[in-house]
Design a protein around this motif. Structure first.
Motif, short mmCIF file in Angstrom:
data_model
loop_
_atom_site.label_atom_id
_atom_site.label_comp_id
_atom_site.label_asym_id
_atom_site.label_seq_id
_atom_site.Cartn_x
_atom_site.Cartn_y
_atom_site.Cartn_z
N PHE A 169 41.84 -12.74 42.83
CA PHE A 169 41.26 -12.88 41.49
C PHE A 169 41.23 -14.34 41.04
O PHE A 169 40.37 -14.72 40.24
CB PHE A 169 42.07 -12.05 40.49
CG PHE A 169 41.49 -12.02 39.11
CD1 PHE A 169 40.37 -11.25 38.83
CD2 PHE A 169 42.06 -12.75 38.09
CE1 PHE A 169 39.83 -11.21 37.56
CE2 PHE A 169 41.54 -12.73 36.80
CZ PHE A 169 40.42 -11.95 36.53
N GLY A 170 42.14 -15.16 41.55
CA GLY A 170 42.20 -16.57 41.13
C GLY A 170 42.88 -16.75 39.78
O GLY A 170 42.34 -17.41 38.89
N VAL A 171 44.08 -16.16 39.63
CA VAL A 171 44.73 -16.11 38.32
C VAL A 171 44.98 -17.48 37.71
O VAL A 171 44.97 -17.64 36.49
CB VAL A 171 46.07 -15.34 38.39
CG1 VAL A 171 45.84 -13.88 38.71
CG2 VAL A 171 47.02 -15.98 39.41
N ALA A 172 45.22 -18.51 38.53
CA ALA A 172 45.56 -19.83 38.01
C ALA A 172 44.35 -20.71 37.79
O ALA A 172 44.49 -21.86 37.33
CB ALA A 172 46.54 -20.52 38.96
N ASN A 173 43.15 -20.21 38.08
CA ASN A 173 41.95 -21.01 37.93
C ASN A 173 41.46 -21.01 36.47
O ASN A 173 41.71 -20.07 35.72
CB ASN A 173 40.83 -20.47 38.82
CG ASN A 173 41.17 -20.60 40.29
OD1 ASN A 173 42.04 -21.39 40.68
ND2 ASN A 173 40.50 -19.83 41.13
N ASN A 174 40.77 -22.08 36.11
CA ASN A 174 40.13 -22.16 34.80
C ASN A 174 38.85 -21.34 34.80
O ASN A 174 38.36 -20.92 35.85
CB ASN A 174 39.82 -23.61 34.43
CG ASN A 174 41.06 -24.47 34.33
OD1 ASN A 174 42.13 -23.98 33.96
ND2 ASN A 174 40.94 -25.74 34.65
N MET A 175 38.29 -21.13 33.60
CA MET A 175 37.02 -20.42 33.47
C MET A 175 36.05 -21.27 32.66
O MET A 175 36.46 -22.09 31.83
CB MET A 175 37.22 -19.07 32.77
CG MET A 175 38.12 -18.11 33.50
SD MET A 175 38.04 -16.43 32.82
CE MET A 175 36.42 -15.88 33.37
N THR A 176 34.76 -21.05 32.88
CA THR A 176 33.75 -21.73 32.09
C THR A 176 33.36 -20.87 30.90
O THR A 176 33.63 -19.66 30.87
CB THR A 176 32.50 -22.04 32.92
OG1 THR A 176 31.86 -20.79 33.26
CG2 THR A 176 32.84 -22.81 34.18
N ARG A 177 32.70 -21.48 29.95
CA ARG A 177 32.23 -20.75 28.78
C ARG A 177 31.26 -19.64 29.19
O ARG A 177 31.30 -18.53 28.66
CB ARG A 177 31.57 -21.72 27.80
CG ARG A 177 32.56 -22.63 27.09
CD ARG A 177 31.90 -23.85 26.47
NE ARG A 177 30.85 -23.53 25.52
CZ ARG A 177 31.07 -23.24 24.24
NH1 ARG A 177 32.30 -23.19 23.76
NH2 ARG A 177 30.06 -22.99 23.43
N ALA A 178 30.40 -19.92 30.16
CA ALA A 178 29.43 -18.92 30.61
C ALA A 178 30.13 -17.75 31.30
O ALA A 178 29.72 -16.59 31.16
CB ALA A 178 28.41 -19.56 31.55
N GLN A 179 31.17 -18.04 32.07
CA GLN A 179 31.87 -16.97 32.77
C GLN A 179 32.52 -15.99 31.80
O GLN A 179 32.47 -14.77 32.00
CB GLN A 179 32.93 -17.57 33.69
CG GLN A 179 32.36 -18.24 34.93
CD GLN A 179 33.41 -18.99 35.73
OE1 GLN A 179 34.47 -19.35 35.21
NE2 GLN A 179 33.12 -19.24 37.00
N VAL A 180 33.13 -16.50 30.73
CA VAL A 180 33.77 -15.62 29.75
C VAL A 180 32.73 -14.79 29.02
O VAL A 180 32.92 -13.58 28.80
CB VAL A 180 34.63 -16.43 28.76
CG1 VAL A 180 35.09 -15.54 27.61
CG2 VAL A 180 35.83 -17.03 29.48
#
Length: 341
Positions: A169-180
């Motif tokens: 899942f990539g729990v420690a990765n950041n997310m972009t505004r578009a992804q959320v």
């Protein structure tokens, strides 16, 4: 109803020729952007807004406070009567969103710290926050599995599929505004509108917990690997509560909540609320250590006389009020032994 309006809106945005189609108001979200439909939907329902220059910045890393706004708007959460008493007291544009989320016990890191709110949010935190509202209280792995099983999200690292759920899942990765926004759009398409029983129960607050107590409990619901800036620094730090229901009436109860933070070897910050049926009060201040297990506060942050004596017991805090009349309703005091949560 949302889907119908969305389809009508799309039909009005169809243009002929080679003209580039953009989400209304967002010049950096063209029709061929993977999140175009999600951004269009989110703008239509006032879940998002953009920047003054007419952009949405879809590929920018999303902060926790930006995520808090989107999540509170998606679920149309109500604002509580209470407000959080932050450790960084300066007003912040996201204050109301965090007040709303705290009242539903949504696990986040930044309830009491403006700096943490402005930091990037990790995918693991997003998973637990969404799952709490959509499905109920869940640990990190169960939250990830819920998003995957519901087709709300997909993993990021295929090499870990069926081997390591958190790495997949990539729990420690950041997310972009578009992804959320894409996650929320998928939730909408799968009819995840109803607030979970767990979150609703916290909002109804039958135990009359303070908003700060609910926020701190929400922080500690996060997996320890996802927690930021809330680790206990000393045996003093934590949330302490006493609650006694002595009758059947709505106001037939006694409650005390104490939150100790920023503890050093010499001092700690203390925030206390008390409610005795019709009478209530609160006080904030700084206590000074007099021994390894005892401390005293002589005045509140308002500069009023308020003498409180503290004694650290095993998983409990004993409080004796000497004189705090200027800080609470007549007939209510802060004395008692509170259990550490």
């Amino acid at each position: 109803m949302k889907q119908l309006v969305y389809l009508l809106l799309l039909s009005l945005l169809v243009v002929a020729g080679n003209i580039k189609v953009e989400a209304a108001g967002f010049k950096d979200v063209p029709e061929d952007h993977y999140a175009y439909e999600a951004v269009l939907w989110a703008e239509e329902y006032a879940i998002i807004d953009g920047y003054a220059d007419g952009t949405f910045k879809p590929n920018a890393i999303i902060t926790e406070q930006q995520f808090a706004k989107l999540l509170a708007n998606y679920y149309e959460l109500e604002s509580p009567y209470d407000e959080l008493k932050k450790q960084t007291p300066a007003a912040n544009w996201a204050d109301d969103y965090y007040n709303r989320l705290a009242s539903y016990g949504v696990p986040l890191n930044g309830y009491l710290h403006n700096q943490i709110r402005a930091a990037a949010i990790k995918r693991g935190v997003v998973a637990q926050a969404i799952t709490h509202l959509a499905e109920g209280k869940r640990g990190l792995n169960d939250s990830i599995q819920f998003l995957l099983d519901s087709y709300i999200s997909t993993g990021q690292n295929e090499q870990y599929e069926n081997r390591d759920l958190q790495k997949f899942f990539g729990v420690a990765n950041n997310m972009t505004r578009a992804q959320v926004v894409t996650l929320l759009h998928r939730m909408d398409s799968r009819n995840f509108y109803t607030i979970s029983d767990d979150a609703q129960s916290i909002y109804e607050n039958q135990s009359n917990a303070s908003l700060n107590a609910r926020a701190i409990n929400a922080q500690h619901q996060l997996d320890k690997s996802m927690q930021q800036g809330i680790a206990t620094k000393s045996i003093w730090e934590g949330t302490y509560t006493y609650y006694y229901k002595w009758g059947k009436g709505a106001n037939d109860f006694n409650r005390r909540d104490a939150i100790i933070s920023n503890a050093t070897t010499k001092t700690f910050d203390i925030s206390i609320t008390a409610n005795d049926g019709q009478q209530s009060g609160s006080v904030d201040g700084k206590a000074t250590m007099t021994s390894s297990t005892k401390a005293v506060m002589n005045q509140s942050v308002n500069g009023n006389r308020c003498v409180l004596e503290f004694e650290q017991l095993k998983n409990a805090l004993k409080i004796i009020e000497v004189d705090c009349r200027s800080e609470h309703d007549e007939g209510t005091n802060f004395s008692g032994t509170l259990k550490k949560q």
